[in-house]
Write an enzyme that holds these catalytic residues in place. Sequence first.
Site, PDB file in Angstrom:
ATOM      1  N   LEU A  97      12.685  40.116  45.312  1.00 39.38           N
ATOM      2  CA  LEU A  97      12.765  39.217  44.254  1.00 39.38           C
ATOM      3  C   LEU A  97      12.787  37.920  44.488  1.00 39.38           C
ATOM      4  CD1 LEU A  97      13.394  38.807  40.824  1.00 39.38           C
ATOM      5  CD2 LEU A  97      15.872  38.547  41.639  1.00 39.38           C
ATOM      6  N   ASP A 147      28.432  42.662  49.048  1.00 41.53           N
ATOM      7  CA  ASP A 147      27.324  43.366  49.228  1.00 41.53           C
ATOM      8  C   ASP A 147      27.085  43.923  50.661  1.00 41.53           C
ATOM      9  OD1 ASP A 147      26.835  43.159  46.420  1.00 41.53           O
ATOM     10  OD2 ASP A 147      25.302  41.651  46.653  1.00 41.53           O
ATOM     11  N   GLY A 148      27.054  43.272  51.578  1.00 40.62           N
ATOM     12  CA  GLY A 148      26.810  43.531  52.938  1.00 40.62           C
ATOM     13  C   GLY A 148      27.724  44.761  53.350  1.00 40.62           C
ATOM     14  N   THR A 162      16.173  43.549  43.434  1.00 36.56           N
ATOM     15  CA  THR A 162      16.898  42.333  42.827  1.00 36.56           C
ATOM     16  C   THR A 162      17.385  41.421  44.346  1.00 36.56           C
ATOM     17  OG1 THR A 162      18.954  43.738  42.783  1.00 36.56           O
ATOM     18  CG2 THR A 162      17.511  43.396  40.882  1.00 36.56           C
ATOM     19  N   ALA A 163      16.887  41.805  45.397  1.00 29.70           N
ATOM     20  CA  ALA A 163      17.458  41.148  46.502  1.00 29.70           C
ATOM     21  C   ALA A 163      16.375  40.270  47.109  1.00 29.70           C
ATOM     22  CB  ALA A 163      17.926  42.241  47.529  1.00 29.70           C
ATOM     23  N   TYR A 164      16.023  40.639  48.339  1.00 30.55           N
ATOM     24  CA  TYR A 164      14.824  39.799  49.148  1.00 30.55           C
ATOM     25  C   TYR A 164      13.708  39.962  48.340  1.00 30.55           C
ATOM     26  CZ  TYR A 164      12.644  37.762  53.141  1.00 30.55           C
ATOM     27  OH  TYR A 164      11.823  36.752  53.917  1.00 30.55           O
ATOM     28  N   ASN A 223      20.864  43.669  58.148  1.00 25.40           N
ATOM     29  CA  ASN A 223      21.858  43.700  59.177  1.00 25.40           C
ATOM     30  C   ASN A 223      21.405  44.944  60.178  1.00 25.40           C
ATOM     31  OD1 ASN A 223      22.717  46.486  58.023  1.00 25.40           O
ATOM     32  ND2 ASN A 223      24.505  45.701  57.015  1.00 25.40           N
TER      33      ASN A 223
END
Length: 305
Positions: free
Chosen positions: A197, A78-79, A193-195, A251
Amino acid sequence: MPKAGIIYNDEKPIASRIAIEVKDKLTAAGWEVVMTTGIGGILGYSTPDSPVCHTPIEGLTPPGFDSDMKFVVVLGGDGTVLAASRQVAPCGIPLMTINTGHMGFLTEAYLNQMPQALDSLISGEYEIEERVMLAVSVFRGEKVLWEALCLNEMVLHREPLTSMCHFEIVIGHHAPVDIAADGIIISTPTGSTAYSLSAGGPVVTPGVPVLQLVPICPHSLASRALVFADSEPVNVFPVNTPRLVMVVDGNAGYYVTPADRVHLERSHYSVKFIRLQSPEFFRILREKLGWGLPHIAKPTSVELP
């Protein structure tokens, strides 16, 4: 001669090896191929000794990548997908994402599906799904100090994270709101759906034209996640001294002082993801996050007499 690109995570030997294999296959099929790594899409972090670490949004596009490209194959997790999205969004190049990482929530296929995926790419048998991006800018007065494209979320917090912060936030033309919390997250549907969530925000299906504001550990029972139209810009005025830390997509970082204003709005750039089958978001939620799996104690249907 048709043209394609490859962006890969050169820190992973398997991604580097597969990148060469993909290039060889496309070249043998008559394609011009341009390769680069995802490192160019990682914006870097400011430090107290170097508070400005800034590359203009359009300055991240790698040499040789342009609108003539039919697609870009992204090899990584994902990054790498997040980095690649910033590299190619200004050119509007569709991304075919292959998971060589772990979770791979944003990726379309796995390595064992690579042969079929390449055949579909070459023959043009795929669909395009567009995802909204945010343009994040830091202003001091009318001067832009820093800017970046954001696919997932912008996070603003203090160092260390477990210290109370105070924010004044203006959404569109609405009245300002005050939030006291460990930090705030402003997220796209993709980033829901990342941080966001993990911080208690709702899952938002892609394509819904909204953003969400999620306080991190708020110091009030009244401060909860807010969902609002993505047509409304957001301005965040931090109160804390001497500075807060802003992180974009995990990032990229920048120090924000009370003299600064963080401005977010829906970007006119978007990310185009190649889908080998019709997008099915609930299936991805189930496979990656376990959402909606049948409960072990689910009752069976009983026929009435």
